[in-house]
Enzyme design. Structure first.
Site, PDB file in Angstrom:
ATOM      1  CB  SER A 168     -43.584 -17.595  20.850  1.00  0.00           C
ATOM      2  OG  SER A 168     -43.218 -19.160  20.985  1.00  0.00           O
ATOM      3  CE  LYS A 176     -49.145 -17.269  20.725  1.00  0.00           C
ATOM      4  NZ  LYS A 176     -47.851 -17.783  21.209  1.00  0.00           N
ATOM      5  CB  SER A 191     -46.093 -20.472  19.328  1.00  0.00           C
ATOM      6  OG  SER A 191     -46.087 -19.654  20.327  1.00  0.00           O
TER       7      SER A 191
END
Length: 510
Positions: A208, A109, A184
């Site tokens: 997330s 990420k 996310s």
């Protein structure tokens, strides 16, 4: 605060007007010679500040000879049609100390630091930042023989459970074009689900990891608070920040967890009970060794309040109850249990997280077109709530402790708690012309069952249980997921439940 000296260094210029400006904020009026004396003391205090201000900063740099960063580039649209890669590069260790992840490709990420690689965090605000150090988990992946192929796009400032807020563009669900991939960790979920990389790393600030894993058809694990070091990762709110594995199977998840877990000596989130590196359980070996015995006799609590919301999607609920029946057939003892406070747990979580100001007080960038309504709302809410409710943050942390105790009490009787990971399926992505409220509504039904366990620190594993009709079009089928919540530092029991389910059923055919 005690002083090292009461004499200002020559060149430190602090005036009485500087001190008066501070005192006025507290409504304090100086008496006699106080202003002169406190001005002297303030100047003396600034001595240390000035010295440190002028020193070179220190960040430990990786060994670029052993871990060269090669072919770093921002992919062109034609090479990145789904907007899922933030940056591409090749990164591996020339002499890894382990072969646990040998030959496995990774994406991570884009809020996780890799020295020499730009870090965007899904926004234009941070577009010029290039970290000088590697996150601990990056180092551990490399030491275990992993090959990092790039950074995956994440939502704007890691603040969205939907996949339309990144400055580089919306991310589609891999099973349904035009539908949300969740957030996310949206890019990581998409890349792993489509097989562009073997394994991925996401970060979880309310769901997330688990939300995009659930919506994209992969396995996501938010481990116990502190088990995986957060060192070198962009912070939102220390009490709710996590990082963890996103994989296609529970066994792969166990292998990756084993590689990245354990004390690093730097992360002050790592509390009592966190194992040292040589004490981390061999999760994958345990799963394989206990595969035949399975989960017979395990006590599983179906959380009533995890299904009680008025917006609970019928398709998700039906698929969840069918999955519970499979667990019963595997020999577990399944009972419905009630934790009424679970229904208000998201409110407590919101009170803690909405007052975070670390990333969201960049006022000078509020008007950039790419700044999402979700991060703008976080800025406005955080700023206002600190003024209007200055006591609520501390109170919400106290209530998180109460919430933890309530789950712990139930988990003394039950080995795990289960509930749907998200109570609604993937939403259609919003149109650019949609109102702010319409765009914000795309996250409803996603955090209700995930965010409570960011507040309490319990391990929570999201696994796949089949397909359900998407929101807005019953002819489109999207993944659904079950969340398995365990006792602190009992990741292996969560993994055993997920592993047993996987071995009993093919989720894509269930």
């Amino acid at each position: 605060m005690s002083l090292l000296s009461v004499t200002p260094t020559e060149g430190i210029k602090i005036t009485e007007d500087d001190l008066s400006a501070i005192a006025e904020k507290f409504g304090y009026e100086f008496k006699g010679d106080e202003k002169v004396e406190y001005t002297t003391l303030l100047a003396a205090t600034c001595n240390a500040m000035q010295v440190v201000s002028e020193m070179e900063d220190y960040q430990p740099e990786p060994d670029f000879g052993l871990t060269p960063r090669e072919n770093i580039y921002f992919p062109k649209k034609e090479d990145n049609p789904d907007n899922i890669w933030a940056h591409r590069f090749d990164l591996s260790h020339k002499s890894p100390s382990s072969d646990l992840l040998k030959g496995k490709t990774f994406c991570i990420k884009d809020n996780i630091c890799v020295a020499g690689v730009p870090c965007l965090i899904g926004t234009e605000v941070m577009s010029g930042w290039i970290p000088k150090t590697d996150a601990t988990i990056v180092t551990r992946i490399l030491e275990a023989g992993g090959l990092i192929k790039g950074k995956a796009v994440c939502e704007n400032l890691s603040t969205s459970a939907a996949s339309f807020t990144a400055a580089t563009g919306a991310i589609d669900n891999p099973y349904a074009k035009g539908y949300s991939a969740g957030g996310s960790s949206s890019g990581t979920a998409n890349l792993v689900a489509k097989g562009e990389v073997d394994l991925g790393i996401g970060a979880d600030q309310g769901g997330s990891i688990r939300i995009p894993a659930s919506l994209c058809g992969i396995v996501g694990f938010k481990a116990t608070a502190g088990l995986i070091p957060y060192t070198g990762i962009v912070n939102n709110e220390a009490t709710i920040d996590y990082v963890g594995p996103m994989t296609r199977t529970c066994l792969e998840n166990a292998i990756l967890l084993e590689a990245i877990a354990g004390v690093d000596g730097l992360d002050d989130r790592q509390r009592a009970g966190t194992p040292f590196r040589d004490q981390v359980p061999k999760y994958s070996s345990i799963l394989l060794e206990t595969k035949d015995s399975g989960i017979r006799g395990l006590q599983i609590g179906v959380l009533k309040e995890g299904l009680s919301s008025k917006i609970m999607d019928p398709g998700v609920e039906n698929k969840f109850r069918a999955a519970v029946a499979v667990l019963k057939n595997l020999g577990t003892i399944v009972k419905e249990i009630s934790i009424p406070m679970h229904e208000i747990a998201p409110i407590i979580f919101a009170a803690a997280s909405k007052q975070d100001e670390d990333l969201h007080t960049r006022r000078e960038k509020l008007d950039v077109p790419q700044r999402s309504p979700i991060s703008k709302n976080a800025t406005f809410a955080g700023e206002f709530c600190w003024q209007k409710f200055p006591h609520v943050y501390a109170k919400s942390i106290n209530l998180c402790c109460k919430l933890t105790e309530i789950y712990d009490k139930v988990l003394k009787e039950y080995d795990v708690l289960i509930m749907p990971s998200t109570i609604t399926p993937s939403d259609p992505l919003p149109l650019p012309t949609d109102s702010i409220v319409t765009k914000m509504s795309k996250t409803i039904g996603k955090l209700e069952n995930t965010c409570p366990f960011n507040a309490t620190g319990h391990p929570a594993l999201a696994i796949l249980i089949g397909f359900v009709p998407a929101k807005g079009d019953k002819n489109i089928r999207v993944p659904a997921s079950i969340q398995i919540v365990g006792r602190h530092f009992d990741e292996i029991t969560c993994l055993k439940v997920g592993f047993a389910w996987e071995n009993a059923k093919s989720w894509k055919e269930f």
